[in-house]
Design a protein around this motif. Structure first.
Motif, short mmCIF file in Angstrom:
data_model
loop_
_atom_site.label_atom_id
_atom_site.label_comp_id
_atom_site.label_asym_id
_atom_site.label_seq_id
_atom_site.Cartn_x
_atom_site.Cartn_y
_atom_site.Cartn_z
N SER A 38 -1.19 -8.39 2.75
CA SER A 38 -2.29 -7.69 1.14
C SER A 38 -1.86 -9.17 0.76
N ILE B 252 3.30 -5.18 -9.28
CA ILE B 252 2.59 -5.63 -7.67
C ILE B 252 1.09 -6.05 -8.25
N ILE B 253 0.75 -6.26 -9.42
CA ILE B 253 -1.45 -6.33 -9.23
C ILE B 253 -0.31 -7.29 -10.47
N HIS C 67 1.88 6.78 -6.38
CA HIS C 67 0.52 7.82 -7.01
C HIS C 67 0.83 9.26 -6.70
N ILE D 97 4.17 0.22 -11.49
CA ILE D 97 2.60 -0.63 -10.26
C ILE D 97 2.37 -2.13 -10.77
N VAL E 290 2.25 1.47 -3.30
CA VAL E 290 1.40 2.53 -4.43
C VAL E 290 1.04 3.83 -4.35
N ALA E 291 0.75 4.44 -2.70
CA ALA E 291 0.47 5.75 -2.53
C ALA E 291 1.24 6.47 -2.79
N ALA F 78 1.17 -0.78 0.11
CA ALA F 78 0.22 -0.25 -0.27
C ALA F 78 1.10 1.22 -0.03
N ALA G 207 1.36 -10.05 -8.22
CA ALA G 207 0.48 -10.71 -7.30
C ALA G 207 -0.59 -11.68 -7.98
#
Lengths: 562, 454
Positions: A379, A351-352, A270, A347, A266-267, A263, A355
């Motif tokens: 997560s 990350i995605i 962003h 990202i 990602v933040a 998180a 996962a």
């Protein structure tokens, strides 16, 4: 004539060598040396440094003379001139070789470095010893001199090598684990001052967040901040020095609204996207250099709000690299859209999709009737379990939780919302519940280069107990969390959270309200711990299922790729 | 830019007409500074560089011409005038300046005197990505006797009921007693999401709001709302738990923030629901944080509209909209600025006693054998011999002749108190003359023209 010169060199060195031996006699024994060994290492090191300086000076003198002599040689002196060279070298050699002798002997007269050749009417034994040694060195030197040129650099290298072995290697420690050193803090304050956004009034700078409360002595080298004293107290309200998106992010980090390695990354990305969108290149600057400089104070600010995680560090490295790689003739709009695209790609891939890949591999490891134990709220592990449930695997989950964060409740909520049947225990009950467990899935904050897993505090205990019960432990971690740091214990580099979190108010009474007034009481709220690779059976990454010790291989492959 | 400051200085001071019939409320002297200096000083101290001041033409004229009324702040003030007829509410004023607003705004009222750490309010606004963040404070009981008040104090004004959640930060419920007919009714949707709610009544609203830009856009669409405090804030607080906002999934998670909702006007509430981008959504999903526990909902119950409040329990916070508040503010205001209480250009003779908690303005003349205690003397006022001024407020340009005894009173600008007068708890209006040897207690002495006003 040349020989006499050589003898002069020899004598000079011999004198200093004699002095060193004097020192040895004066201490009167190795036992005392050993007992004082630890305290005197600093002095010993100083002494070594001074000796090295001396040797250098001598060597320079000799080199000068040697070059003069070689110059004279070239003018056509006899080959007898070769003699001074090996002897010059031998003299140079003798000096460093004299060094190993006193090293096991921490001379008590180390603080007095000036050689006192005054003690000539001294022990004849010492002189004899010295002579014998000198003769041995001379023979060795002559042998080397016969080798010719390769001997010279070898000789040159040899004095250096033992000297550098003895020379203490000055390691650069990162600032965030040297908080108890006031010089380091001063340096940090200066660095923050220098890092003000360029072109701004010099009065505006990144504020320094002050430590709070009494720190337990083992961890006094780390920062400890209070949540009630946010860094925004010292910033102006419409924040101009730092981009508002970064201020918001820093607040969310320090208050724990955005928590968890994925998180946070990602933040962060962003927020960087917004920064890049709002960025305009100043007139005489290049985007590739200026934007990186613009990001530095933001990163210092975020670091003070909450120390950066390994995943965030890797993301920042990636962004900085991408920015520096922008060709200078690229137009600003194009460059910005390219950077935004890079962030999106990072990202998406790291990350995605990672996962997704990890979930697919893990699902093979989950069989029907399994009892899976998870710890805290990762997560990735939650994602895996939800995916496995979607694929109609029959399993149940035991959620282990610990104070003060109690993150397991959030994991419990997410799993139960999907329909997975869960049990909830606190970490003190883990040895009670483990006989029922068939597998343990753990998330990781970072994987270190020596195979250790850095994760939420308590993970190593779970892994230890699981090992004792012979339950397989699987760690799930994306490759972008792999870190080149090496750590074998949880003390050196960790994070201290707000100690007031440990205080509990029940029925209106807070027992620990005045903990700061108790002189012998310290509250410690650790965030991370490291798990050795012996306790971890498998690491599931998007590159496959690897053993813990293969992390450096992955790192190497990644570096080669880039 | 992160926040734009808007100062609302067009209010009329309807609850203290005795003072404001001649001087507009933003210009009333408090501690010898105009009232609007205090919020401007607050903004300046915190770091604002620009402010939009919404005020009337009269005030603007006074600001620019009258030197003692000029608030000397270093910020760039952009003054916007609105007509004086008093029909324009605060929300209407925001609608008026909608063109100038480019980002989230911080609305402050001109009658706020406070030393709050503003970052507490703004941090709530930033960290939770809130639509509204406001400041409230524990109400202060005014103990000083108010001049002109006959008999007991009037019953307290209509109370406000404020409901906050367990943490004390999230605003769940706000209603004024005047709007509640038979009782306080709380919607089930609120109770379901926040089973523990603290309802407080002893709070005063400081009229300091951080609003998202989308709210201003919403106001332009929705012209029926005219007051921020009276209508907009309760509306936003109610809308947090409205089903229409929550059940609508944010359809396009793309990054165009500037598109207005093209759907029918019944859905204009969605304009103010903050549209989180997809990455923020992702970060929220991955984060292991929740603002509440005990139910199956995600953080914030999935609601996009959030209202927060910061309740101050320590420190100064006054809204100067009644006479009692005005008097109290004069007592406490000196704590807020660093200037010495006695101005350097005041000519004070040596044989007078000036208490340490009194403020003497510039160019005053205080003669011998006077005693000034716990009072404020305005700019260019003259106090002659053997005068005793206690617990009073004397505004600018006042002349007090010899031998007067003034206690607990408010003397407005340019008044003349004749010799030997004895005033206790009186309010002397602007430019009034008190005849010598008068003895007045607990009276409001104003001109006949003011008496005609209703």
């Amino acid at each position: 004539m040349c020989n006499s010169c050589a003898f002069y060199h020899f004598a000079a060195v011999f004198v200093s060598f004699n002095h060193l031996l004097h020192g040895f006699e004066k201490t009167g024994g190795i036992e005392r040396a050993k007992s004082e060994g630890k305290e005197l290492t600093k002095e010993e090191k100083q002494r070594l440094r001074k000796e090295k300086k001396q040797q250098k000076k001598n060597k320079e003198k000799k080199d000068d003379r040697a070059s003069q002599e070689s110059g004279r040689e070239k003018q056509g002196v006899s080959s007898a001139a070769s003699a001074p060279q090996p002897s010059a070298q031998s003299a140079a050699q003798k000096a460093p070789s004299a060094v190993p002798a006193p090293v096991p002997v921490p001379a008590s007269e180390a603080p007095a470095p000036a050689p006192a050749p005054a003690d000539k009417p001294a022990k004849s034994k010492a002189e004899l010893k010295a002579e014998r040694r000198a003769r041995q060195e001379a023979e060795r030197a002559s042998k080397q001199g016969k080798k010719g040129d390769p001997g010279q650099p070898g000789a040159a290298g040899k004095p250096k090598a033992p000297a550098s072995e003895l020379q203490p290697v000055v390691k650069r420690l990162p600032e965030h684990i040297q908080v108890d050193n006031p010089d380091v803090l001063k340096k940090l304050a200066k660095k923050l001052e220098r890092q003000q956004t360029p072109g701004q009034n010099s009065a505006k700078k990144i504020p320094l967040r002050l430590d709070y409360g009494y720190k337990v002595s083992l961890f006094s080298h780390l920062h400890q901040y209070s949540r009630k004293a946010p860094l925004t107290q010292q910033l102006s309200i419409p924040s101009t020095v730092i981009h508002p998106a970064i201020v918001r992010l820093g607040l969310q980090y320090s208050q724990g609204i955005v928590a968890g390695s994925n998180a946070r990354s990602v933040a962060l990305l962003h927020a960087f996207r917004q920064v890049i969108r709002d960025y305009t290149t100043p007139p005489n600057e290049e985007l590739s250099r200026d934007l990186v400089n613009r990001l530095k104070p933001y990163i210092s600010f975020l670091n003070q709000c909450r120390p950066l995680s390994a995943s965030m560090g890797n993301a920042i490295k990636y962004i900085k690299k991408e920015i520096s790689n922008i060709p200078s003739q690229c137009k600003e709009e194009e460059a910005k859209s390219k950077l935004l695209h890079c962030i999106e790609w990072y990202i998406k891939e790291k990350i995605i999709l990672a996962a997704k890949a990890i979930a697919e591999s893990s699902i093979e490891k989950i069989s029907d009737g399994d009892v899976i134990l998870i710890y805290g709220c990762s997560s990735l592990v939650n994602h895996i379990l939800c995916e496995a449930f979607e694929k109609s695997r029959k399993f149940r989950v035991i959620v282990v939780d610990s104070r003060p964060r109690l993150e397991g409740r959030e994991a419990l909520r997410r799993l139960v919302q999907r329909g997975i049947s869960c049990t909830y225990v606190l970490i003190s009950a883990v040895s009670y519940i483990l006989p029922e467990v068939s597998k343990v899935f753990l998330g990781a904050h970072a994987l270190l280069a020596n195979g250790y897993v850095m994760s939420r505090v308590g993970t190593s205990q779970i892994a230890l107990v699981a090992k004792a019960f012979n339950v397989p432990v699987l760690v799930c971690c994306e490759t972008y969390k792999f870190c080149e740091r090496v750590q074998t214990d949880s003390f050196v580099s960790n994070e201290l959270d707000d100690p007031d979190d440990l205080i509990v108010t029940r029925k209106g009474r807070t027992q620990l309200e005045n903990w700061q007034q108790e002189p012998s009481l310290g509250l410690l709220n650790l965030v991370y711990d490291v798990t050795p690779p012996d306790f971890v059976d498998l690491v599931i990454t998007e590159l496959g299922m690897i053993p813990c010790t293969s992390v450096p291989v992955v790192l190497r492959v990644k570096n080669v790729d880039q | 830019m992160e926040l734009q400051a808007v100062l609302m200085a067009a209010g009329g001071g309807s609850r203290m007409t005795d003072l404001t019939y001649s001087t507009p409320k933003p210009m009333l002297p408090v501690g010898n500074k105009p009232l609007m200096w205090y919020p401007l000083n607050l903004l300046e101290r915190v770091g604002f560089e620009e402010v939009i001041v919404i005020t009337t033409k009269e005030v603007q004229k006074m600001m620019s011409t009258d030197p003692k009324m000029k608030p000397d702040v270093k910020m760039k003030m952009e003054v916007v005038c609105v007509p004086e007829d008093g029909d324009m509410g605060t929300a209407d004023a925001l609608r008026h300046i909608q063109q100038k607003i480019k980002t989230d705004i911080l609305v402050v009222s001109c009658d706020l005197i406070t030393d709050v750490a503003l970052h507490e309010v703004v941090d709530l606004f930033r960290a939770h990505n809130a639509t509204l963040a406001m400041l409230m404070s524990k109400a202060y009981e005014f103990t000083e006797t108010v001049p002109g008040q006959k008999g007991k104090k009037r019953t307290a004004e209509q109370r406000d009921f404020v409901g906050v959640d367990q943490s004390g930060k999230r605003l769940l419920f706000m209603a004024n007693e005047a709007d509640l007919e038979d009782g306080l009714s709380v919607r089930k949707s609120i109770i379901r999401k926040h089973p523990r709610m603290h309802i407080k009544t002893g709070l005063v609203d400081a009229h300091l709001y951080c609003l998202k830009k989308a709210v201003v856009d919403f106001l332009t669409e929705n012209k029926s709302i005219s007051s921020i405090r009276g209508e907009l804030v309760p509306y936003l607080v109610r809308k947090q738990f409205s089903n229409a906002v929550n059940s609508q999934k944010v359809k396009d998670d793309s990054e165009d923030q500037t598109q207005k909702n093209n759907e029918s006007s019944t859905n204009h509430e969605l304009l103010i629901s903050s549209r989180d981008e997809s990455l923020l959504q992702l970060a929220q999903e991955r984060s292991c944080w929740n603002d509440h526990r005990g139910d199956m909902c995600e953080a914030y119950h999935g609601g996009k509209l959030r209202c927060y409040v910061h309740i101050m329990d320590q420190g100064l916070c006054y809204r100067v909209n009644t006479l009692a508040a005005y008097i109290e503010a004069n007592r406490q205001a000196p704590k807020l600025f660093d200037e010495p209480p006695v101005h350097s250009s005041a000519a004070i003779s040596e044989r007078c006693q000036v208490g340490s908690d009194s403020i003497i303005g510039a160019q005053c003349q205080i003669a011998d054998k006077t005693s000034i205690k716990r009072s404020t003397i305005g700019v260019s006022s003259t106090v002659k011999e053997r005068v005793k001024v206690t617990n009073s407020i004397v505004m600018h340009g006042v002349t007090i002749e010899e031998g007067c005894n003034i206690q607990g009173s408010v003397i407005c600008s340019n008044a003349i108190i004749g010799r030997g007068a004895d005033l206790k708890y009186c309010l002397v209006g602007n430019g009034q003359r008190i005849e010598p040897e008068a003895e007045r207690t607990n009276e409001v002495i104003v001109g006949t023209d003011q008496l005609m006003e209703i």
